[in-house]
Scaffold this motif. Structure first.
Motif, PDB file in Angstrom:
ATOM      1  N   LEU A 119       0.805  -1.215   0.000  1.00 59.58           N
ATOM      2  CA  LEU A 119       0.000   0.000   0.000  1.00 59.58           C
ATOM      3  C   LEU A 119       0.840   1.268   0.000  1.00 59.58           C
ATOM      4  O   LEU A 119       0.326   2.354  -0.292  1.00 59.58           O
ATOM      5  N   THR A 120       2.108   1.165   0.323  1.00 63.54           N
ATOM      6  CA  THR A 120       2.976   2.345   0.374  1.00 63.54           C
ATOM      7  C   THR A 120       3.958   2.405  -0.781  1.00 63.54           C
ATOM      8  O   THR A 120       4.912   3.182  -0.745  1.00 63.54           O
ATOM      9  N   GLY A 121       3.744   1.571  -1.800  1.00 62.06           N
ATOM     10  CA  GLY A 121       4.568   1.657  -3.008  1.00 62.06           C
ATOM     11  C   GLY A 121       5.891   0.952  -2.945  1.00 62.06           C
ATOM     12  O   GLY A 121       6.704   1.090  -3.863  1.00 62.06           O
ATOM     13  N   LYS A 122       6.150   0.172  -1.910  1.00 63.01           N
ATOM     14  CA  LYS A 122       7.420  -0.545  -1.803  1.00 63.01           C
ATOM     15  C   LYS A 122       7.343  -1.957  -2.370  1.00 63.01           C
ATOM     16  O   LYS A 122       8.320  -2.691  -2.340  1.00 63.01           O
ATOM     17  N   THR A 130      -7.069   0.696  -6.411  1.00 66.35           N
ATOM     18  CA  THR A 130      -7.181   1.790  -7.373  1.00 66.35           C
ATOM     19  C   THR A 130      -6.066   2.804  -7.156  1.00 66.35           C
ATOM     20  O   THR A 130      -5.435   2.854  -6.096  1.00 66.35           O
ATOM     21  N   GLY A 131      -5.881   3.631  -8.152  1.00 66.04           N
ATOM     22  CA  GLY A 131      -4.867   4.669  -8.042  1.00 66.04           C
ATOM     23  C   GLY A 131      -5.186   5.671  -6.951  1.00 66.04           C
ATOM     24  O   GLY A 131      -4.293   6.139  -6.238  1.00 66.04           O
ATOM     25  N   GLY A 136      -3.984   7.993  -1.708  1.00 67.22           N
ATOM     26  CA  GLY A 136      -4.371   8.355  -0.348  1.00 67.22           C
ATOM     27  C   GLY A 136      -3.488   7.684   0.683  1.00 67.22           C
ATOM     28  O   GLY A 136      -3.113   8.295   1.694  1.00 67.22           O
ATOM     29  N   CYS A 137      -3.160   6.417   0.456  1.00 68.90           N
ATOM     30  CA  CYS A 137      -2.280   5.703   1.387  1.00 68.90           C
ATOM     31  C   CYS A 137      -0.894   6.324   1.425  1.00 68.90           C
ATOM     32  O   CYS A 137      -0.264   6.419   2.490  1.00 68.90           O
ATOM     33  N   ALA A 138      -0.421   6.764   0.275  1.00 68.71           N
ATOM     34  CA  ALA A 138       0.902   7.386   0.224  1.00 68.71           C
ATOM     35  C   ALA A 138       0.929   8.668   1.045  1.00 68.71           C
ATOM     36  O   ALA A 138       1.911   8.960   1.747  1.00 68.71           O
TER      37      ALA A 138
END
Length: 473
Positions: A119-122, A130-131, A136-138
């Motif tokens: 969820l944090t792009g790692k 969804t984008g 939002g999570c970022a």
């Protein structure tokens, strides 16, 4: 691994959530390395065990001052999950909203550490994300520091428990994918043991005096019977139920829609503090979080699942208390309602609930009978007992044959009672000995009631005639 930061909210993100974890065998989506609530150690997938990690400079796995043991000893024996999972779940309580079933499915499939990274792009995003959700999570992830949150809850005299801990109430698992990610708890008692014998008392915030009285009486009565009273610490019925339990020296749990360090409503700050000292205060949201309308509704599912039954005292047709009761019904819990005046809109929702599968209750004894074990029986309800109730049927019939005006002779009594003269005479003498009737020559009369103005004296015959008969003819 390197030790997590022990700094404040602006400190470095713990190494658990940074890039060096890539390539360490953290399970990806669908591998099921950590199923829902089972707390499987990550060492099976190549990640270092929390109890074998390399703590930094005299700090334990979570850093100094965070309620953990020093010199690499890992978490105390009361904890049942690895440090990595606890940190990840604590972080997720800031990242996602309570009761999100989509997040619950991802959590069940991926485990908390992999989900945090996804969820944090790692790592690869979760399936179906969804984008907008990822964006939002970022934004939320930028300020997340679970180590600081754990330090803060420890300073408040609390702790963070999650599925797999010894103190985790297993009945919350009935919520399925809507199960809490974890619970922030204040208070010295064990949540799991208290929840085993708990009952929710909920109702209207703007309750009537009748509703407040009933809620407080229920709280006191249940506490005196050894039940833990659970509610939402709101104005009205909730607060009255908590106060009733506290007044009896009993146990009570407040489930908040905010962080456990953010008392809401503000007017109940003192009450919530007292509950934290004598009972338990818990929330899904991390320290510092503030309530919103959706969070109140989602909080109600925790109250319904945590307890063995829910009692509703005053609720309108549109009420969060009815949401709690209906969720309790869906979970197979006992659902009860206290009736009110049929002309009161405050009780309209309760009455509608009672027309369905809810059970009508009027006091703590009836609640305990419904949700308790064998032998927890409410006392039998009956009207007042009068002397005439103790007479056998024939004698009672002879008594009813007597007129309240002027009395009757023996033949009239026998005719009216459907007995022979000899039988009627025997029964009349029994009634004479018991003080129900008196004899004047050939006539039998009921003993007249003595009014306060008649100058009754000590030693006068008992006043039973018309009171037993119940009318003047």
């Amino acid at each position: 691994m390197s030790a997590p930061s022990a700094g404040g909210r602006g400190a470095a993100v713990p190494a658990l959530f940074s890039d060096p974890w890539e390539g360490h065998g953290v399970p990806d989506e669908g591998h099921g390395a950590l199923d829902q609530g089972h707390g499987a150690p990550y060492k099976e997938h190549g990640a270092p065990d929390a109890r074998q990690g390399a703590p930094g400079e005299g700090q334990g796995a979570l850093g100094a001052g965070h309620g953990v043991q020093d010199e690499g000893e890992g978490l105390p024996g009361r904890w049942g999950v690895p440090d990595e999972e606890r940190l990840a779940r604590a972080a997720l309580t800031r990242l996602v909203e309570p009761g999100d079933q989509t997040v619950g499915r991802w959590l069940r499939r991926m485990g908390p550490v992999a989900l945090w990274r996804a969820l944090t792009g790692k790592a690869k995003p979760p399936p179906g994300a969804t984008g907008d959700r990822l964006a939002g999570c970022a934004l939320r992830a930028a300020g997340v520091d679970p180590v600081a949150d754990l330090a803060l809850i420890a300073r408040c005299g609390g702790r963070f428990i999650c599925p797999g801990d010894l103190d985790w109430p297993g009945q919350l698992d009935d919520l399925g994918d809507a199960r809490p990610v974890g619970l922030w708890v204040r208070g010295p008692a064990g949540l799991r043991m208290w929840a085993l014998r708990s009952v929710a008392v909920v109702g209207a915030r703007a309750c009537s005096d009748y509703g407040a009285h009933v809620a407080a009486t229920l709280g006191t009565g249940l506490a005196e019977r050894g039940w833990v009273v659970v509610s939402g610490a709101a104005h009205g019925v909730d607060g009255a139920a908590h106060r009733g339990a506290l007044a009896a020296g009993g146990a009570t749990i407040a489930v908040l829609a905010s962080g456990v360090d953010v008392p809401y409503p503000r007017g109940h700050a003192e009450l919530i503090e007292r509950i934290a000292e004598q009972g338990l205060v818990l929330a899904e949201l991390p320290p510092g979080a503030h309530p919103t309308r959706p969070r109140f509704v989602l909080r109600n599912r925790v109250i319904a699942a945590l307890t063995r039954g829910t009692v509703v005292v005053e609720a309108q047709f549109r009420s969060g208390s009815l949401v709690t009761a209906r969720r309790a019904q869906q979970l197979g819990r006992s659902t009860m309602g206290v009736p009110g005046p049929v002309t009161s809109g405050l009780s309209a929702g309760v009455h509608e609930l009672l027309r369905g599968e809810a059970v009508l209750v009027t006091d703590a004894a009836e609640v305990a009978e419904l949700i308790g074990g064998i032998g927890d029986l409410a006392p039998e309800r009956r009207g007042p007992l009068v002397e005439r109730d103790l007479l056998d049927p024939v004698t009672a019939r002879v008594l009813e044959a007597l007129s309240a005006r002027g009395g009757n002779d023996l033949r009239e009594v026998a005719r009216e009672s459907g007995t022979g003269c000899d039988e009627a005479l025997r029964r009349l003498h029994e009634l004479l000995a018991l003080g129900f009737v008196e004899r004047h020559g050939d006539r039998w009369e009921l003993v007249r009631p003595v009014s306060p103005g008649d100058g009754a004296r000590r030693g006068d015959p008992p006043n039973r005639g018309n009171r037993v008969k119940g009318l003047r003819r």
